[in-house]
Motif scaffolding. Structure first.
Motif, PDB file in Angstrom:
ATOM      1  N   VAL A 178       0.866  -1.178   0.000  1.00  0.00           N
ATOM      2  CA  VAL A 178       0.000   0.000   0.000  1.00  0.00           C
ATOM      3  C   VAL A 178       0.900   1.224   0.000  1.00  0.00           C
ATOM      4  N   ARG A 179       0.786   1.996  -1.045  1.00  0.00           N
ATOM      5  CA  ARG A 179       1.659   3.177  -1.160  1.00  0.00           C
ATOM      6  C   ARG A 179       1.051   4.384  -0.448  1.00  0.00           C
ATOM      7  N   GLY A 180      -0.267   4.402  -0.323  1.00  0.00           N
ATOM      8  CA  GLY A 180      -0.880   5.506   0.389  1.00  0.00           C
ATOM      9  C   GLY A 180      -2.363   5.612   0.121  1.00  0.00           C
ATOM     10  N   ILE A 181      -2.947   6.666   0.660  1.00  0.00           N
ATOM     11  CA  ILE A 181      -4.391   6.888   0.623  1.00  0.00           C
ATOM     12  C   ILE A 181      -4.719   8.079  -0.266  1.00  0.00           C
ATOM     13  N   LEU A 182      -5.788   7.939  -1.043  1.00  0.00           N
ATOM     14  CA  LEU A 182      -6.361   9.049  -1.799  1.00  0.00           C
ATOM     15  C   LEU A 182      -7.634   9.462  -1.073  1.00  0.00           C
ATOM     16  N   PHE A 183      -7.638  10.643  -0.511  1.00  0.00           N
ATOM     17  CA  PHE A 183      -8.739  11.160   0.288  1.00  0.00           C
ATOM     18  C   PHE A 183      -9.718  11.867  -0.648  1.00  0.00           C
ATOM     19  N   ASN A 187     -17.589  15.519   2.405  1.00  0.00           N
ATOM     20  CA  ASN A 187     -18.079  16.580   3.290  1.00  0.00           C
ATOM     21  C   ASN A 187     -18.999  16.064   4.385  1.00  0.00           C
ATOM     22  N   VAL A 188     -18.645  14.935   4.974  1.00  0.00           N
ATOM     23  CA  VAL A 188     -19.372  14.425   6.136  1.00  0.00           C
ATOM     24  C   VAL A 188     -18.752  15.034   7.391  1.00  0.00           C
ATOM     25  N   PRO A 189     -19.467  15.020   8.519  1.00  0.00           N
ATOM     26  CA  PRO A 189     -18.933  15.625   9.743  1.00  0.00           C
ATOM     27  C   PRO A 189     -17.608  14.999  10.175  1.00  0.00           C
ATOM     28  N   ASP A 190     -16.691  15.865  10.586  1.00  0.00           N
ATOM     29  CA  ASP A 190     -15.379  15.447  11.112  1.00  0.00           C
ATOM     30  C   ASP A 190     -14.613  14.560  10.121  1.00  0.00           C
ATOM     31  N   GLU A 191     -14.816  14.797   8.847  1.00  0.00           N
ATOM     32  CA  GLU A 191     -14.253  13.902   7.839  1.00  0.00           C
ATOM     33  C   GLU A 191     -12.727  13.884   7.855  1.00  0.00           C
ATOM     34  N   GLU A 192     -12.111  15.044   7.870  1.00  0.00           N
ATOM     35  CA  GLU A 192     -10.653  15.081   7.815  1.00  0.00           C
ATOM     36  C   GLU A 192     -10.042  14.385   9.027  1.00  0.00           C
ATOM     37  N   GLU A 193     -10.611  14.632  10.206  1.00  0.00           N
ATOM     38  CA  GLU A 193     -10.085  13.999  11.419  1.00  0.00           C
ATOM     39  C   GLU A 193     -10.182  12.478  11.336  1.00  0.00           C
ATOM     40  N   LYS A 194     -11.297  11.969  10.805  1.00  0.00           N
ATOM     41  CA  LYS A 194     -11.488  10.525  10.707  1.00  0.00           C
ATOM     42  C   LYS A 194     -10.494   9.892   9.742  1.00  0.00           C
ATOM     43  N   VAL A 195     -10.298  10.528   8.587  1.00  0.00           N
ATOM     44  CA  VAL A 195      -9.386   9.961   7.587  1.00  0.00           C
ATOM     45  C   VAL A 195      -7.947  10.044   8.071  1.00  0.00           C
ATOM     46  N   ARG A 196      -7.580  11.160   8.661  1.00  0.00           N
ATOM     47  CA  ARG A 196      -6.209  11.286   9.155  1.00  0.00           C
ATOM     48  C   ARG A 196      -5.942  10.316  10.307  1.00  0.00           C
ATOM     49  N   ALA A 197      -6.949  10.083  11.148  1.00  0.00           N
ATOM     50  CA  ALA A 197      -6.776   9.112  12.232  1.00  0.00           C
ATOM     51  C   ALA A 197      -6.597   7.708  11.668  1.00  0.00           C
ATOM     52  N   PHE A 198      -7.379   7.374  10.633  1.00  0.00           N
ATOM     53  CA  PHE A 198      -7.236   6.065   9.988  1.00  0.00           C
ATOM     54  C   PHE A 198      -5.848   5.913   9.387  1.00  0.00           C
ATOM     55  N   ALA A 199      -5.406   6.937   8.679  1.00  0.00           N
ATOM     56  CA  ALA A 199      -4.092   6.887   8.038  1.00  0.00           C
ATOM     57  C   ALA A 199      -2.987   6.736   9.083  1.00  0.00           C
ATOM     58  N   ALA A 200      -3.111   7.458  10.196  1.00  0.00           N
ATOM     59  CA  ALA A 200      -2.092   7.379  11.237  1.00  0.00           C
ATOM     60  C   ALA A 200      -2.067   5.997  11.869  1.00  0.00           C
ATOM     61  N   THR A 201      -3.245   5.419  12.096  1.00  0.00           N
ATOM     62  CA  THR A 201      -3.313   4.081  12.691  1.00  0.00           C
ATOM     63  C   THR A 201      -2.633   3.051  11.807  1.00  0.00           C
ATOM     64  N   ARG A 202      -2.755   3.226  10.500  1.00  0.00           N
ATOM     65  CA  ARG A 202      -2.168   2.283   9.542  1.00  0.00           C
ATOM     66  C   ARG A 202      -0.759   2.684   9.104  1.00  0.00           C
ATOM     67  N   SER A 203      -0.277   3.794   9.607  1.00  0.00           N
ATOM     68  CA  SER A 203       1.045   4.318   9.221  1.00  0.00           C
ATOM     69  C   SER A 203       1.145   4.504   7.711  1.00  0.00           C
ATOM     70  N   LEU A 204       0.077   5.087   7.135  1.00  0.00           N
ATOM     71  CA  LEU A 204       0.024   5.315   5.693  1.00  0.00           C
ATOM     72  C   LEU A 204      -0.049   6.812   5.401  1.00  0.00           C
ATOM     73  N   PRO A 205       0.642   7.268   4.360  1.00  0.00           N
ATOM     74  CA  PRO A 205       0.540   8.678   3.987  1.00  0.00           C
ATOM     75  C   PRO A 205      -0.739   8.952   3.206  1.00  0.00           C
ATOM     76  N   ILE A 206      -1.262  10.150   3.341  1.00  0.00           N
ATOM     77  CA  ILE A 206      -2.352  10.620   2.484  1.00  0.00           C
ATOM     78  C   ILE A 206      -1.680  11.308   1.296  1.00  0.00           C
ATOM     79  N   LEU A 207      -1.727  10.652   0.150  1.00  0.00           N
ATOM     80  CA  LEU A 207      -0.978  11.125  -1.014  1.00  0.00           C
ATOM     81  C   LEU A 207      -1.664  12.273  -1.743  1.00  0.00           C
ATOM     82  N   ALA A 208      -2.990  12.336  -1.617  1.00  0.00           N
ATOM     83  CA  ALA A 208      -3.730  13.410  -2.284  1.00  0.00           C
ATOM     84  C   ALA A 208      -5.043  13.626  -1.541  1.00  0.00           C
TER      85      ALA A 208
END
Length: 254
Positions: A178-183, A187-208
């Protein structure tokens, strides 16, 4: 040759992102193949002016013998991208995953990669269930890198987790990573926080990080990507920046 599989929950926008990324690579002068691995067979429509493409499974249903050349099951789209769709079985009959495996076997028989000599191959793969043929790009070594498309929606993140687990299960065999996440924002509530938390838990970069875009919607109504319809827009530059990043050995987090 760079081989990238793009996975995500059905309806998350992976086909839109894949076709835009294919167009971006083409704009950068790369020879690109896009293979749609979804029964809907609509992955490449934005590269083909909105016109449908005869899928491999559709061809096999209508003919007694497999095609003898690539021209029967492919078409060249925007920027010279070679477009192929696996398609699926008749609804209610057969297994779509097996259709993917049959398609890959056929493409090998037709010497797809040797004939076209691509710089980049993109697989657009349904990721609700990562099993059987849907796992073929990562399980059989067709892809080297996996990009996971997700939003902050619960089921999209759940599917993203399953995809990451599936790739991890094949890690010791030297298959895809897995090279990374495409976000892809919804526009759901707290969307950025949820995706960034998921990425951090998996130690994956958000590439875009792609915002909802009216420009993309307008271009898709014309059967085009924004790379073709409006290359000067900031949203187009986001795809070009992602493509440039993926061409490096270690892409940068957005």
């Amino acid at each position: 040759m760079q081989k990238i599989a793009i996975y995500g929950k059905g309806g998350i926008g992976k086909s839109t992102l894949t076709s835009h990324l294919a167009a971006a690579f083409a704009r950068l002068g790369k020879r690109v193949i896009q293979i749609g691995c979804d029964p809907k067979a609509d992955s490449t429509s934005n590269l083909l002016g909105g016109q449908p493409l005869t899928s491999v499974m559709g061809y096999l249903r209508e003919h007694d013998e497999p095609p003898q050349d690539l021209a029967a099951i492919s078409r060249t789209g925007f920027g010279g991208v070679l477009c192929i769709e696996t398609g699926g079985p008749t609804p209610g009959l057969g297994c779509a995953g097996r259709g993917i495996i049959a398609t890959f076997d056929l493409l090998e028989d037709l010497s797809l990669f040797e004939t076209f000599a691509p710089d980049v191959v993109l697989y657009d793969v349904l990721g609700d269930v990562v099993c059987g043929g849907f796992a073929a790009p990562i399980r059989e070594g067709y892809a080297e890198d996996v990009l996971i498309v997700t939003s902050g929606e619960k089921m999209a993140l759940y599917a993203a987790g399953n995809i990451a687990d599936a790739v991890e299960n094949f890690r010791d065999r030297g298959y895809a990573r897995v090279r990374g996440i495409l976000f892809n924002r919804r526009n759901v509530p707290d969307e950025e926080e949820k995706v960034r938390a998921f990425a951090a838990t998996r130690s994956l970069p958000i590439l875009a990080d792609f915002p909802r875009s009216d420009a993309i919607n307008r271009a898709e109504e014309e059967g085009r990507t924004v790379i073709e319809a409006a290359p000067q827009l900031p949203i187009s530059e986001k795809f070009l920046a992602l493509a440039r990043s993926l061409l490096t050995s270690e892409p940068q987090e957005a």
